[in-house]
Design a protein around this motif. Structure first.
Motif, PDB file in Angstrom:
ATOM      1  N   PRO A 107       0.780  -1.250   0.000  1.00 42.95           N
ATOM      2  CA  PRO A 107       0.000   0.000   0.000  1.00 42.95           C
ATOM      3  C   PRO A 107       0.803   1.286   0.000  1.00 42.95           C
ATOM      4  O   PRO A 107       0.364   2.289  -0.558  1.00 42.95           O
ATOM      5  N   ASP A 108       2.001   1.296   0.595  1.00 42.23           N
ATOM      6  CA  ASP A 108       2.799   2.519   0.646  1.00 42.23           C
ATOM      7  C   ASP A 108       3.917   2.539  -0.396  1.00 42.23           C
ATOM      8  O   ASP A 108       4.771   3.437  -0.368  1.00 42.23           O
ATOM      9  N   GLN A 109       3.919   1.596  -1.333  1.00 44.05           N
ATOM     10  CA  GLN A 109       5.023   1.501  -2.282  1.00 44.05           C
ATOM     11  C   GLN A 109       4.948   2.601  -3.340  1.00 44.05           C
ATOM     12  O   GLN A 109       3.923   2.776  -3.995  1.00 44.05           O
ATOM     13  N   PRO A 110       6.025   3.357  -3.557  1.00 44.61           N
ATOM     14  CA  PRO A 110       6.043   4.353  -4.633  1.00 44.61           C
ATOM     15  C   PRO A 110       6.285   3.679  -5.979  1.00 44.61           C
ATOM     16  O   PRO A 110       6.630   2.495  -6.043  1.00 44.61           O
ATOM     17  N   HIS A 111       6.102   4.426  -7.045  1.00 46.64           N
ATOM     18  CA  HIS A 111       6.364   3.868  -8.372  1.00 46.64           C
ATOM     19  C   HIS A 111       7.866   3.832  -8.639  1.00 46.64           C
ATOM     20  O   HIS A 111       8.641   4.591  -8.070  1.00 46.64           O
ATOM     21  N   ASP A 112       8.272   2.901  -9.502  1.00 49.97           N
ATOM     22  CA  ASP A 112       9.637   2.869 -10.008  1.00 49.97           C
ATOM     23  C   ASP A 112       9.582   2.308 -11.428  1.00 49.97           C
ATOM     24  O   ASP A 112       8.493   2.105 -11.985  1.00 49.97           O
ATOM     25  N   LYS A 113      10.736   2.046 -12.031  1.00 49.66           N
ATOM     26  CA  LYS A 113      10.774   1.633 -13.433  1.00 49.66           C
ATOM     27  C   LYS A 113      10.163   0.255 -13.664  1.00 49.66           C
ATOM     28  O   LYS A 113       9.882  -0.104 -14.806  1.00 49.66           O
ATOM     29  N   THR A 114       9.944  -0.513 -12.590  1.00 45.40           N
ATOM     30  CA  THR A 114       9.374  -1.862 -12.754  1.00 45.40           C
ATOM     31  C   THR A 114       7.872  -1.912 -12.513  1.00 45.40           C
ATOM     32  O   THR A 114       7.208  -2.841 -12.992  1.00 45.40           O
ATOM     33  N   THR A 115       7.332  -0.952 -11.767  1.00 48.42           N
ATOM     34  CA  THR A 115       5.937  -1.099 -11.345  1.00 48.42           C
ATOM     35  C   THR A 115       4.944  -0.883 -12.480  1.00 48.42           C
ATOM     36  O   THR A 115       3.921  -1.572 -12.545  1.00 48.42           O
TER      37      THR A 115
END
Length: 303
Positions: A202-210
């Motif tokens: 739930p608290d995960q930010p975006h990155d190049k894999t998401t």
């Protein structure tokens, strides 16, 4: 003495496994294990080992996971492990479905939805096509599926809501996050008029894999994917490729085929259609909706 747990501890075991091994890699391993008949709890026991004189690693992991799940649910976040009856059926049918989903909104296990996706820097013509497509899907009582990204995706959600239809978003962050930030209110509106899904903590930010992972999951959920506009390096090409792998139809608007090398190649793949207008694309969708009836007629004729 064993503790009686909801669903035999499977939800807590899945959360514990994904916390232990990483939500992507451990998730893939868990999906494979369950396809082979193993329970999440048995996999967790294999990974963490038996208790010793001082502690029980499995019991500790389960308790921590149960506290997390309870916190999420108190916040109104629905936690959907792959064995849950609320888990989307069409997504469950693809080989690379997530082991765990988080959701806000109203869930439909057999939701009939079509993804509308495209460029963040959409042209005026692309916006017109997007609005016509989303309106046409709502008129057919289909759910408009997209990613809440800027441009085409935002326009698809907003049009569906204005038309009084259902819309579903698959986001590339945790469900407590809002990306892009200006779509915070749209996040709330989509949940109120359909559902928002995330396969990330739930608290995960975006990155190049998401975002690529999100596109694959959106493909699995949808009956078909329509790509309105795209560039050569657009993330939409990932969803087109995943849809072909999933055996799901893809509709490319003519500008995508004419303007990108990958679009020209994709147009040669099985069940990939090229449309010159929104009406053309909607005609393809109408044909897809007829397929079950045509198959039933064929089987009846053979029988």
């Amino acid at each position: 003495m064993s503790i009686e747990r909801r669903d035999g501890g499977e939800t807590a075991a899945i959360v514990a496994l994904l916390r232990h091994g990483g939500i992507e890699k451990a998730g893939r391993d868990l999906v494979l294990a369950t396809m082979q008949g193993q329970s999440a709890l048995s996999v967790l026991q294999d990974r963490l080992g038996p208790p010793d004189l001082i502690s029980d690693p499995v019991e500790e992991a389960l308790r921590n996971a149960e506290r997390e799940v309870a916190e999420w649910e108190r916040e109104g976040i629905q936690v959907l492990p792959l064995h849950d009856e609320r888990y989307p059926n069409r997504l469950r049918d693809v080989f690379d479905h997530p082991a765990l989903l988080f959701a806000r909104g109203t869930l439909r296990t057999d939701d009939l939805g079509t993804a509308i996706i495209g460029s963040r820097n959409v042209s005026p013509a692309g916006l017109e096509v997007t609005a016509a497509l989303a309106t046409g899907l709502v008129e057919r009582s289909l759910t408009v599926v997209s990613s809440m990204a800027s441009g085409v995706d935002t326009a698809a959600h907003e049009t569906a809501i204005r038309a009084g239809g259902r819309t579903v978003a698959f986001i590339g962050t945790g469900i407590r996050k809002h990306y892009p930030p200006q779509n915070r209110e749209l996040h709330r509106e989509v949940a109120a008029h359909g559902a928002v899904f995330s396969q990330f903590w739930p608290d995960q930010p975006h990155d190049k894999t998401t975002f690529p992972q999100r596109n694959g999951t959106m493909s699995g959920y949808s009956l078909a994917t329509v790509i309105v506009e795209a560039t050569e390096r657009s993330g939409t090409r990932i969803q087109a490729r995943k849809a072909v792998e999933h055996g799901r139809p893809v509709v490319l608007m003519r500008s995508v085929v004419d303007g990108t090398d990958w679009g020209r190649v994709m147009a040669t793949k099985p069940d990939v259609h090229v449309a010159s207008s929104a009406d053309d694309a909607l005609s393809v969708i109408d044909g897809l909706l007829e397929r079950p009836r045509l198959l039933e007629d064929l089987l009846s004729a053979i029988g």
